[in-house]
Design a protein around this motif. Structure first.
Motif, mmCIF file in Angstrom:
data_model
loop_
_atom_site.group_PDB
_atom_site.id
_atom_site.type_symbol
_atom_site.label_atom_id
_atom_site.label_comp_id
_atom_site.label_asym_id
_atom_site.label_seq_id
_atom_site.Cartn_x
_atom_site.Cartn_y
_atom_site.Cartn_z
ATOM 1 N N UNK A 185 0.825 -1.197 0.000
ATOM 2 C CA UNK A 185 0.000 0.000 0.000
ATOM 3 C C UNK A 185 0.859 1.247 0.000
ATOM 4 N N UNK A 186 0.861 1.966 -1.107
ATOM 5 C CA UNK A 186 1.728 3.130 -1.276
ATOM 6 C C UNK A 186 0.892 4.406 -1.370
ATOM 7 N N UNK A 187 1.422 5.489 -0.790
ATOM 8 C CA UNK A 187 0.726 6.769 -0.843
ATOM 9 C C UNK A 187 1.530 7.868 -1.499
ATOM 10 N N UNK A 188 2.767 7.576 -1.901
ATOM 11 C CA UNK A 188 3.616 8.603 -2.503
ATOM 12 C C UNK A 188 4.363 8.009 -3.686
ATOM 13 N N UNK A 189 4.888 8.883 -4.525
ATOM 14 C CA UNK A 189 5.653 8.429 -5.683
ATOM 15 C C UNK A 189 6.914 7.693 -5.236
ATOM 16 N N UNK A 190 7.561 8.200 -4.201
ATOM 17 C CA UNK A 190 8.764 7.541 -3.688
ATOM 18 C C UNK A 190 8.471 6.105 -3.268
ATOM 19 N N UNK A 191 7.366 5.911 -2.540
ATOM 20 C CA UNK A 191 7.005 4.574 -2.099
ATOM 21 C C UNK A 191 6.603 3.698 -3.276
#
Length: 339
Positions: A185-191
């Motif tokens: 589960x990712x919430x940012x571009x970096x993640x």
């Protein structure tokens, strides 16, 4: 969008008017709804996981029960908070569930979302060094991935009366399909980039921990593209899959208009968990309007799977109507075909 399903928070508690939904009610209704969705040809039923709250918290027994009563629908989590998990025990449970489901698992895991308590994972016996527990989640993830990949974990005891032998032993049971069924589960571009590099599929919700002055769907679509590029650059086999979540209510009757007509809104920006974040809007309209709105949502159209966040506290019949209306009147126009 090739697949769609539901994401349930599993809320329970007082409903007003002296009525109350118990934890048992919520669990049994989730099973009944999943069985009905399986018959409709819906692709996924996923459970949100929150601790210290009147919501789903221990998904493995529930998903195992669903898997045992269904034939084709995938069972999933969206998401398991790795700060709270014993990674080796989770590896055993997830492998057992994947085997029961015949590979129909969509195991969403992550660093976790904001909580109702302060550092709740410490009460589960786990301690991290940073304030948000991201380092703790990363350590647990590393151990978990090694375990489900079948790496030897513990030294055998040659003196064991149970035939310990020599060398090192992996975690059992082992499911050969589990590693390919793990989503982050990712919430940012970096993640998202890190997820693609690590070879996990990408699960994205209605909250992104970024704000770049663009519509939610466009921002999320850029994260999906960054994930896919990172997956390819890392040389992973196969295709990196993606899912997004949306609150969507097709209105096909006067009753639905009264229930959901006022739910539609717009993207919002705020601060959550210390990050300036973007929150996706709720869609509620007649099917032809919904089709046009969702076609304009880049992330919905460019993702593999769309998960509808459903108001589980309304019961099986109401939620099945939402799902059936979407399957009949909206999803085919977005590219979905019942399996």
């Amino acid at each position: 969008m090739r697949r769609f399903g539901t994401l349930s928070f599993g809320h329970y508690g007082p409903l007003g008017g002296g009525r109350e939904l118990t934890a048992q009610d919520t669990l049994l209704q989730a099973i009944d709804l999943a069985v009905a969705m399986d018959e409709l040809g819906v692709d996924v039923t996923a459970m949100r996981v929150h601790h210290f709250a009147r919501q789903h918290a221990a998904p493995m027994p529930l998903l195992s029960a669903i898997a045992a009563r269904t034939q084709r629908i995938h069972v999933g989590t969206g998401v398991v908070d790795m700060r709270y998990e014993n990674p080796l025990y989770l590896a055993e449970e997830a492998a057992a569930l994947d085997l029961i489901a015949g590979g129909r698992l969509m195991l969403g895991i992550s660093r976790g979302s904001p909580e109702t308590v302060v550092r709740g994972y410490e009460h589960f016996g786990y301690h991290g060094d940073d304030e948000r527990g991201a380092d703790l989640a990363a350590r647990h993830l590393e151990t978990f991935l090694a375990a489900i990949e079948g790496e030897p974990i513990a030294e055998r005891d040659p003196d064991s009366p149970f035939g310990g032998g020599r060398g090192r032993q992996r975690i059992e049971p082992h499911s050969p399909t589990l590693r390919g069924n793990v989503w982050w589960g990712a919430g940012s571009t970096e993640t998202a980039i890190r997820t693609g590099t690590q070879g996990m599929h990408l699960m994205s919700s209605t909250l992104l921990t970024e704000d770049r002055g663009m519509p939610f769907g466009d921002l999320q679509a850029e994260q999906l593209a960054a994930f896919r590029a990172a997956w390819r650059a890392a040389g992973h086999a196969g295709e990196g899959r993606t899912s997004v979540s949306r609150s969507i209510f097709p209105i096909t009757s006067q009753q639905e208009a009264l229930m959901f007509g006022g739910a539609a809104g717009r993207d919002q920006v705020g601060v959550i968990d210390g990050f300036r974040s973007t929150f996706g809007k709720t869609y509620a309209a007649e099917p032809d309007v919904l089709i046009e709105q969702l076609r304009a949502d880049r992330a919905v159209m460019e993702s593999d799977t769309l998960l509808l966040t459903i108001p589980s506290q309304l019961g099986v019949a109401a939620n099945l109507r939402i799902v059936e209306s979407f399957a009949r009147h909206v999803a085919p126009a977005l590219g979905w075909h019942a399996g």
